[in-house]
Scaffold this active site. Structure first.
Site, short mmCIF file in Angstrom:
data_model
loop_
_atom_site.label_atom_id
_atom_site.label_comp_id
_atom_site.label_asym_id
_atom_site.label_seq_id
_atom_site.Cartn_x
_atom_site.Cartn_y
_atom_site.Cartn_z
N GLY A 132 0.99 -1.14 -7.42
CA GLY A 132 0.59 -0.79 -6.05
C GLY A 132 -0.29 -1.88 -5.45
O GLY A 132 -1.04 -2.55 -6.15
N GLY A 133 -0.18 -2.08 -4.14
CA GLY A 133 -1.05 -3.02 -3.43
C GLY A 133 -0.81 -4.46 -3.83
O GLY A 133 0.32 -4.91 -3.92
N ILE B 218 -5.95 -8.37 -6.67
CA ILE B 218 -7.21 -7.82 -6.15
C ILE B 218 -7.39 -6.42 -6.72
O ILE B 218 -6.73 -5.47 -6.31
CB ILE B 218 -7.22 -7.80 -4.60
CG1 ILE B 218 -6.99 -9.21 -4.05
CG2 ILE B 218 -8.52 -7.21 -4.07
CD1 ILE B 218 -6.96 -9.31 -2.53
N ASP C 44 3.94 1.65 -11.69
CA ASP C 44 2.80 2.57 -11.64
C ASP C 44 3.19 3.83 -10.87
O ASP C 44 4.10 3.81 -10.05
CB ASP C 44 1.62 1.91 -10.92
CG ASP C 44 0.97 0.83 -11.76
OD1 ASP C 44 1.09 0.89 -13.00
OD2 ASP C 44 0.34 -0.08 -11.18
N LYS D 261 -0.76 5.32 -14.86
CA LYS D 261 -1.50 5.90 -13.75
C LYS D 261 -2.36 4.80 -13.18
O LYS D 261 -2.96 4.02 -13.90
CB LYS D 261 -2.41 7.03 -14.22
CG LYS D 261 -1.68 8.27 -14.65
CD LYS D 261 -2.68 9.41 -14.70
CE LYS D 261 -2.12 10.62 -15.42
NZ LYS D 261 -0.92 11.17 -14.79
N PRO E 291 0.79 -1.24 0.00
CA PRO E 291 0.00 0.00 0.00
C PRO E 291 0.82 1.28 0.00
O PRO E 291 0.28 2.35 -0.31
CB PRO E 291 -0.82 -0.11 1.29
CG PRO E 291 -0.03 -1.02 2.17
CD PRO E 291 0.69 -1.97 1.27
N MET F 89 -11.55 2.55 -4.71
CA MET F 89 -11.84 3.68 -5.60
C MET F 89 -13.26 4.22 -5.38
O MET F 89 -14.07 4.29 -6.30
CB MET F 89 -11.65 3.27 -7.05
CG MET F 89 -10.22 2.76 -7.31
SD MET F 89 -9.68 3.08 -8.98
CE MET F 89 -10.71 1.96 -9.89
N ALA G 169 -4.20 -2.84 0.20
CA ALA G 169 -4.56 -1.62 0.93
C ALA G 169 -5.46 -1.91 2.14
O ALA G 169 -5.25 -1.34 3.21
CB ALA G 169 -5.21 -0.62 -0.03
#
Lengths: 259, 259
Positions: A88-89, A93, A35, A57, A12, A172, A119
């Protein structure tokens, strides 16, 4: 020959949450495709000679570039490079790993995955709160509130999302939060259900907002105006009643600070 | 003075899946209280001077000892020790962290949590299969099939668990699998929904069984007879259709081997 792709979960944000296996992959990479949410401190684990390329992004950025990432990844592997795709993360998932894996497989490029702390796990540790407290939660569910068109997905099971015996984590959430809450209310959720929003989980700029499902959309909008930035995660369910405010001295609460 | 408790996630089995932060906690521990699913290779990361104490069975073992673990943890911290409570997988997801945190808080002992790679994440990486493939899964849910009395929890939301747009991971499924499947069928799940059972995820003795929801209970019983051992995890949902058997050369399939 010998090229390959490894999808690596960067966790995260906190570089200490990388796995040993992820560090090892970074240290043997020829190319790292990363990323924009991956911090410099994490990239510093990569082999010094590795070429580091910012490719995407995450979050709300345009997703039309996914095809370019897929193509680049495969081309580099076919040239014999050890490619690390650093995401990321947790890639598996809501990390779009499925598309990248399918592309590698179709091209005959060996592909492997190294998991990363997600996260929600980072959030639970920072909140010192179990996501499945025995007295509160029988089921833990992760959902994305952001369909390909940027709207709330239309085929979500809102009864499942309003279940009082579940803990729910929303990826999100920001753009569609009022719409999500409206649908949860229509499905009969208790408006007083504890809810937490976190910006930039485990990063130095982390912000936590404590709310209820009823006040969540307003609090998150306020939190964003008060400096909440970076990826946002929403968690709700009675397990979040265990969050001890006094255990979070280091965390600014938007509502307490300015609301 | 200065005693504390850190709950540390040891991950699913592979020592390389420890986080850097977990390794650091182990290296500064005075006492490590560990579950029996934590391997020797992981314990070897602990400071050599640290006292290592096996405190609990995970999985199906008797849970009456939880009170003793809570008391021991707090007593040691009050004596000024840095206590690491090392738990398989991710403490905050069906890891009973909630009870241990509550106990520390009630005793005024500082408590912190370091996340670990969960078993579902280990499974997804080994299967090289996203749990939330865009074409198949809108929602990811984790559920325990094992209530305090050892039976299938009676208050599970079987409609949520039969949702064809979700990927479901079932913790501790073995004893109650036939009962779970019966309830899923009653809730209208497609019997042909792809399902995977994994024993000892990311460990050398790992076994994978590919099945459907309809054949799952029988295949898992067969797999156990054919040497499947250690913690078992069940995953089902259309995302599992992406599991490529040819990508799993190192994994024995019970059905293929003996069924």
């Amino acid at each position: 020959h010998g090229g390959s792709v490894v999808l690596v979960g960067a966790g995260p944000g906190d570089p200490e949450l990388l796995t040993l296996k992820a560090v090892r992959a970074l240290q043997s990479a020829d190319v790292v495709l990363y990323d924009d949410l991956v911090s410099g401190a994490i990239l510093d684990f990569a082999r010094r000679e590795a070429k580091k390329m910012l490719v995407g992004k995450t979050g709300y950025g345009p997703s039309c570039k996914q095809d370019d990432i897929n193509a680049l990844m495969v081309d580099l592997a076919r040239e014999g490079r050890r490619v690390v795709r650093l995401k990321g993360g947790e890639p598996m998932i809501f990390g779009r790993a499925g598309e990248e894996i399918a592309h590698c497989r179709a091209a005959g490029v060996p592909v492997e995955v190294i998991p990363g702390i997600s996260a929600p796990q980072g959030a639970a540790s920072r909140l010192v709160t179990s996501l499945t407290h025995r007295d509160h939660a029988r089921r833990l569910q992760f959902v994305t509130a952001h369909a390909r068109d940027g709207k709330l997905p239309t085929d979500l099971d809102f009864n499942a999302l309003a279940d009082k015996a579940a803990t729910t984590v929303v990826y999100m959430p920001r753009r569609t939060l009022p719409d999500l809450v409206r649908n949860l209310m229509a499905a009969g959720i208790d408006p007083a259900t504890p809810a937490v929003a976190m910006f930039s989980v485990t990063r130095p700029e982390e912000k936590v907002i404590l709310a209820t499902v009823a006040t969540l959309a307003e609090e998150v909008a306020l939190g964003a105006r008060l400096g909440g930035a970076g990826p946002c995660l929403v968690l709700y369910g009675h397990a979040l009643a265990e969050v001890a405010v006094e255990a979070l001295p280091q965390i600014a609460q938007a509502a307490a600070n300015g609301g």
